[in-house]
Design an enzyme around this catalytic site. Structure first.
Site, PDB file in Angstrom:
ATOM      1  N   SER A 150      -4.314  -3.762  -6.579  1.00 40.74           N
ATOM      2  CA  SER A 150      -5.634  -2.994  -5.280  1.00 40.74           C
ATOM      3  C   SER A 150      -6.789  -2.467  -6.912  1.00 40.74           C
ATOM      4  O   SER A 150      -6.707  -1.836  -7.381  1.00 40.74           O
ATOM      5  CB  SER A 150      -4.611  -1.543  -5.036  1.00 40.74           C
ATOM      6  N   TYR A 165       0.660   5.857  -5.379  1.00 38.82           N
ATOM      7  CA  TYR A 165       0.518   4.773  -4.992  1.00 38.82           C
ATOM      8  C   TYR A 165      -0.633   4.208  -6.442  1.00 38.82           C
ATOM      9  O   TYR A 165      -0.888   3.315  -6.680  1.00 38.82           O
ATOM     10  CB  TYR A 165      -0.418   4.307  -3.801  1.00 38.82           C
ATOM     11  N   LYS A 169      -0.485   1.306  -9.226  1.00 35.66           N
ATOM     12  CA  LYS A 169      -1.268   0.070  -9.102  1.00 35.66           C
ATOM     13  C   LYS A 169      -2.145  -0.026 -10.039  1.00 35.66           C
ATOM     14  O   LYS A 169      -2.241  -1.758 -10.869  1.00 35.66           O
ATOM     15  CB  LYS A 169      -2.131  -0.441  -8.250  1.00 35.66           C
TER      16      LYS A 169
HETATM   17  N1  NAD Z   1      -3.631  -3.597   3.045  1.00 35.74           N
HETATM   18  C1  NAD Z   1      -4.349  -3.476   2.525  1.00 35.74           C
HETATM   19  O1  NAD Z   1      -6.054  -2.855   2.372  1.00 35.74           O
HETATM   20  C2  NAD Z   1      -3.980  -3.756   0.315  1.00 35.74           C
HETATM   21  C3  NAD Z   1      -5.512  -2.838  -0.264  1.00 35.74           C
HETATM   22  C4  NAD Z   1      -4.847  -3.085  -1.173  1.00 35.74           C
HETATM   23  C5  NAD Z   1      -3.646  -3.546  -2.316  1.00 35.74           C
HETATM   24  N2  NAD Z   1      -2.769  -4.199  -1.097  1.00 35.74           N
HETATM   25  C6  NAD Z   1      -1.592  -4.465  -1.779  1.00 35.74           C
HETATM   26  O2  NAD Z   1      -0.842  -5.822  -0.552  1.00 35.74           O
HETATM   27  C7  NAD Z   1       0.436  -6.308  -0.516  1.00 35.74           C
HETATM   28  C8  NAD Z   1       0.635  -6.139   0.182  1.00 35.74           C
HETATM   29  O3  NAD Z   1       0.162  -5.846   1.307  1.00 35.74           O
HETATM   30  P1  NAD Z   1       0.004  -5.401   2.996  1.00 35.74           P
HETATM   31  O4  NAD Z   1      -1.280  -4.940   2.933  1.00 35.74           O
HETATM   32  O5  NAD Z   1       0.390  -7.272   3.421  1.00 35.74           O
HETATM   33  O6  NAD Z   1       1.528  -4.669   3.780  1.00 35.74           O
HETATM   34  P2  NAD Z   1       2.589  -4.695   4.889  1.00 35.74           P
HETATM   35  O7  NAD Z   1       3.427  -3.676   4.826  1.00 35.74           O
HETATM   36  O8  NAD Z   1       1.821  -5.512   5.800  1.00 35.74           O
HETATM   37  O9  NAD Z   1       3.540  -6.172   4.242  1.00 35.74           O
HETATM   38  C9  NAD Z   1       4.446  -5.605   2.805  1.00 35.74           C
HETATM   39  C10 NAD Z   1       5.184  -6.581   2.964  1.00 35.74           C
HETATM   40  O10 NAD Z   1       6.147  -6.476   1.660  1.00 35.74           O
HETATM   41  C11 NAD Z   1       7.476  -6.430   2.334  1.00 35.74           C
HETATM   42  N3  NAD Z   1       8.363  -5.556   1.533  1.00 35.74           N
HETATM   43  C12 NAD Z   1       8.573  -3.758   1.777  1.00 35.74           C
HETATM   44  N4  NAD Z   1       8.873  -2.933   0.518  1.00 35.74           N
HETATM   45  C13 NAD Z   1       9.920  -4.451  -0.294  1.00 35.74           C
HETATM   46  C14 NAD Z   1      10.722  -4.357  -0.886  1.00 35.74           C
HETATM   47  N5  NAD Z   1      11.210  -3.277  -1.590  1.00 35.74           N
HETATM   48  N6  NAD Z   1      11.630  -5.996  -0.712  1.00 35.74           N
HETATM   49  C15 NAD Z   1      11.300  -6.665  -0.942  1.00 35.74           C
HETATM   50  N7  NAD Z   1       9.990  -6.481   0.464  1.00 35.74           N
HETATM   51  C16 NAD Z   1       9.284  -5.725   0.590  1.00 35.74           C
HETATM   52  C17 NAD Z   1       7.739  -6.083   4.058  1.00 35.74           C
HETATM   53  O11 NAD Z   1       8.643  -5.835   4.511  1.00 35.74           O
HETATM   54  C18 NAD Z   1       6.329  -6.720   4.367  1.00 35.74           C
HETATM   55  O12 NAD Z   1       6.930  -7.535   5.166  1.00 35.74           O
HETATM   56  C19 NAD Z   1       1.280  -4.323  -1.600  1.00 35.74           C
HETATM   57  O13 NAD Z   1       1.327  -4.483  -3.082  1.00 35.74           O
HETATM   58  C20 NAD Z   1      -0.334  -3.718  -0.796  1.00 35.74           C
HETATM   59  O14 NAD Z   1       0.090  -2.443  -2.230  1.00 35.74           O
HETATM   60  C21 NAD Z   1      -2.620  -3.948   0.231  1.00 35.74           C
END
Ligand code: NAD
Length: 257
Positions: A150, A165, A169
């Site tokens: 991230s 968080y 990251k």
């Molecule tokens: N959305 C943002 O702004 C953003 C920005 C930077 C990084 N990220 C990173 O991108 C990745 C995806 O984020 P997103 O926004 O799609 O999140 P989201 O919450 O929409 O989806 C996350 C998915 O991971 C699954 N998950 C959670 N814990 C789990 C576990 N212990 N085992 C297996 N599956 C698990 C959830 O069920 C869900 O389907 C994450 O690592 C997040 O930190 C997101």
């Protein structure tokens, strides 16, 4: 070394991908992207219903898919998911460590449980999957690992406080670099993608923050998950054949100012 034609540079045709958190959000888009680019996909999620839905959509595209319920924080569940994938598809060429969670809490009020929950999924979960899939990749003579970090690995988000968080990251970026060096000898490339604020369930549940975030983003808007597809395919394909240990930031310029 044989180089692909430019037309095939970003192809992952005939390869097998293992994507965590593939049930929704960025992970789901990544599963569908890899399938569209020619891969069969094991969709791993703690939520079996969303994983199955993603798998169905992949099969409708004419690719093979396997939905597996697994919690990335549990090494035995990860091992089982890896075994099931190898039994079904014979190998794993691409690992995408995407599962992640975020908790907004002031440091002075953060509980042990909150800290552990974030570290367990975001950092230990990534290591669990790298270790289990890494063993398969070492045996088969190579592979590509893409860890979703991230922009929070590089900057401190405002106004919300999310110390666990951010630290997790930053850990993912260093884990990526460490494994890139350790496993280069096995033909395994390990890279990270660091998205900025992206429109998913994770951010939509704090949408009241959008008006505060937008002026901090030079491009003035959040990222759509589909806009991360290019970075994913670059790192998953031969287009990045000499790239390892890199953290590819896709943030609309957020970390520049
Ligand atoms: N959305 C943002 O702004 C953003 C920005 C930077 C990084 N990220 C990173 O991108 C990745 C995806 O984020 P997103 O926004 O799609 O999140 P989201 O919450 O929409 O989806 C996350 C998915 O991971 C699954 N998950 C959670 N814990 C789990 C576990 N212990 N085992 C297996 N599956 C698990 C959830 O069920 C869900 O389907 C994450 O690592 C997040 O930190 C997101």
């Amino acid at each position: 070394m044989k180089h692909p034609s430019v037309k095939d540079l970003f192809s992952v045709e005939g390869q097998v991908a293992f994507v965590t958190g593939g049930g929704r959000g960025i992970g789901k888009v990544f599963c569908l992207t890899l399938a569209e680019a020619g891969a069969d996909v094991a969709v791993i999620d703690i939520d079996p219903e969303t994983a199955s839905q993603t798998a169905k959509e992949i099969e409708a595209m004419g690719r093979r898919a396997l939905a597996i319920k697994a919690d990335v924080t549990k090494p035995d569940e990860v091992e089982r998911a890896v075994q099931q994938t190898v039994e079904r598809f014979g190998r794993i060429d691409i690992l995408v460590n995407n599962a992640g969670i975020c908790i907004h809490e002031n440091a002075e009020n953060m509980t042990d449980e909150q800290w552990d929950a974030v570290m367990d999924v975001n950092l230990k979960g990534v290591f669990n999957c790298c270790r289990a899939v890494g063993r398969v990749m070492i045996k088969q003579g190579g592979g590509k690992i893409i860890n979703v970090a991230s922009m929070s690995a590089l900057i401190v988000n405002r106004p919300q406080n999310q110390v666990a968080y951010n630290a997790s990251k930053a850990g993912v970026v260093m884990l990526t670099k460490s494994l890139a060096v350790e496993w280069a000898q096995y033909g395994i490339r390990v890279n990270a993608i660091s998205p900025g604020y992206t429109l998913t369930e994770m951010t939509k549940k704090v949408s009241h923050l959008f008006p505060v975030w937008k002026p901090m983003i030079p491009m003035g808007r959040l990222c759509e998950p589909e806009e991360l597809r290019g970075a994913l395919l670059f790192l998953a394909s031969d287009a990045s054949s000499y790239v390892t240990g890199h953290n590819l930031v896709v943030d609309g310029g957020y970390t520049l100012i």
